[in-house]
Structure formats: structure tokens, C-alpha cells
Design an enzyme around this catalytic site. Structure first.
Site, PDB file in Angstrom:
ATOM      1  N   ASN A  18       0.810  -1.228   0.000  1.00 29.47           N
ATOM      2  CA  ASN A  18       0.000   0.000   0.000  1.00 29.47           C
ATOM      3  C   ASN A  18       0.838   1.272   0.000  1.00 29.47           C
ATOM      4  O   ASN A  18       0.385   2.322   0.451  1.00 29.47           O
ATOM      5  CB  ASN A  18      -0.953   0.004   1.205  1.00 29.47           C
ATOM      6  N   ARG A  19       2.055   1.157  -0.495  1.00 25.66           N
ATOM      7  CA  ARG A  19       2.991   2.280  -0.567  1.00 25.66           C
ATOM      8  C   ARG A  19       3.354   2.843   0.815  1.00 25.66           C
ATOM      9  O   ARG A  19       3.842   3.971   0.929  1.00 25.66           O
ATOM     10  CB  ARG A  19       2.430   3.407  -1.456  1.00 25.66           C
ATOM     11  N   LEU A  20       3.122   2.060   1.851  1.00 27.97           N
ATOM     12  CA  LEU A  20       3.514   2.484   3.205  1.00 27.97           C
ATOM     13  C   LEU A  20       4.897   1.911   3.497  1.00 27.97           C
ATOM     14  O   LEU A  20       5.081   1.044   4.357  1.00 27.97           O
ATOM     15  CB  LEU A  20       2.479   2.023   4.233  1.00 27.97           C
TER      16      LEU A  20
END
Length: 232
Positions: free
Chosen positions: A208-210
């Protein structure tokens, strides 16, 4: 009125294509990293990740993007090969009259990026570049293949050359002058830069691009290192 010819490749209308860059994305599934996972200093942590990058079979894990800027702040970047690293910094070699050599003479601040995309990792080093000593440069130059030693003489790196034939002719003349087995002197304008870091960031891709971004910066009073987490 004559209508000027417009080359289709420079038309304002986008060319038809079968791909969409905006839709290109990878969903990272790698495990994260925490502050507890990291070594006490960035050099040991880099050693760990570099060894893992080598073990993964990654093509040229020592390839790094070197970003420099001239005295006016205009940036440039290129990929080079790191040739050594230790607690003194990260070393690469180049022609001192090349664009990066000239820019580092004007502005010694530099950034290095190791783009280990296949293993969802990056390492970003920011710091100051200093020339290596001539003894260190000569010792490395002697380890280069004979052809690469001649190439360092044949190419006035970053300067305009009239043709490929001109470059090949210069190389051929050097082959005649220094046949295999004969020692090639170190070009006076060729040498190393050691990048002494003031910050080193370790980037681990996450879902989640975290992503995890953990950066080493000097500790209080410049003693040791502390680790800070950056938002992705």
C-alpha cells in the site's frame, strides 16, 4: 502559404501506444524493517544489505546513481559503479575533467542512490565528495582490465567527440603503444572520489505504498549515529 513539415515524433498529439505508464505498478510484499533490526551504524547496515543484494543474484549490485550539481545548483545524474566502501565512505572512479568531476570541484555535495528494485530496496547516501589519494587511485587502476586502462586514456570523458571512428582510432593507437603485458600509466586527470556520508537512508518497499524509510544521521554533538523514521 507553405505549411511547414512537422516530424511526427515531435507532434503535440500523443503517439498511439499499447502501454500506460500510470498503470505500471508493483505491489510490494516484502517484510518490513524496524529500528531494532538495524545495525548501530550505517556502514555495518550497508554491509548487511549489500551482501544480501549480492546473494540475491542482482545484476551489478554495486551500480549507483551519482547526483551532483554545479555552482549554480543545476543538477545532473548518472550511473557509476561503486568500487569500495568502509567506515571512511563510498568510493568511485572517474575522469576529473568529466561533468561530474567538474561539478564536484565546484560543489562537493553529492547524493548516491543504490536502486535495488528487484528486492524492493534502495539505499540513499548524502554527503561530501573528496578526491582519493594518488596512491589509492593507482592501486585500483592496476586492478582494472588492460582494455579499461586504455579506455581511461582514450576517452576525454563528457567532451564532444566527432565520431565513433575517432574514439576507436584513439583506442587503437593506445593498443599499439601499450600492448598486453606492458604497464599502462595512470592518467593524470583520472582518479577516485570518496563520498563521506552525513546521512544514509535505508528504504524497504511495503504494501500500500507504506514503505519503511529509516535514516541514519549524526548523533548529538556529531558523536555516533541516531536513527530516524521518515514518512513514506
Amino acid at each position: 502559404m507553405r505549411v511547414p513539415h512537422v516530424d511526427p515524433q515531435f507532434s503535440a498529439r500523443p503517439a498511439a501506444r499499447t502501454y500506460d505508464p500510470a498503470a505500471m505498478r508493483e505491489h510490494y510484499r516484502a517484510e518490513g524493517i524496524t529500528e531494532r533490526d538495524l545495525a548501530a551504524d550505517p556502514y555495518e547496515q550497508f554491509t548487511r544489505w549489500f551482501e544480501q543484494a549480492v546473494a540475491s543474484g542482482l545484476f551489478e549490485p554495486n551500480a549507483m546513481v551519482v547526483a551532483t550539481a554545479d555552482a549554480a545548483g543545476r543538477p545532473s545524474a548518472r550511473t557509476v559503479l561503486m568500487k569500495s566502501f568502509d567506515t571512511r565512505g563510498f568510493v568511485f572512479y572517474t575522469n576529473y575533467t568529466s561533468r561530474k568531476g567538474r561539478e564536484l570541484a565546484e560543489n562537493p555535495y553529492v547524493s548516491l542512490l543504490f536502486p535495488w528494485h528487484p528486492i524492493a530496496r534502495q539505499v540513499i547516501v548524502t554527503g561530501t565528495a573528496r578526491r582519493t589519494g594518488r596512491d589509492e587511485t593507482a592501486a585500483y587502476f592496476r586492478t582494472r582490465p588492460h582494455g579499461s586502462q586504455l579506455g581511461a586514456w582514450a576517452s576525454a570523458q563528457s567532451s564532444v567527440v566527432g565520431s565513433r571512428e575517432e574514439l576507436d582510432r584513439a583506442y587503437g593507437e593506445l593498443v599499439d603503444r601499450y600492448p598486453p603485458g606492458e604497464q599502462v600509466p595512470v592518467p593524470p586527470e583520472w582518479g577516485g572520489f570518496r563520498v563521506v556520508p552525513d546521512a544514509v537512508e535505508f528504504w524497504q518497499g511495503r504494501e500500500n505504498r507504506l514503505h519503511d524509510r529509516l535514516r541514519y544521521v549524526p548523533g548529538p554533538g556529531g558523536e555516533g549515529w541516531r536513527i530516524e523514521r521518515l514518512s513514506p
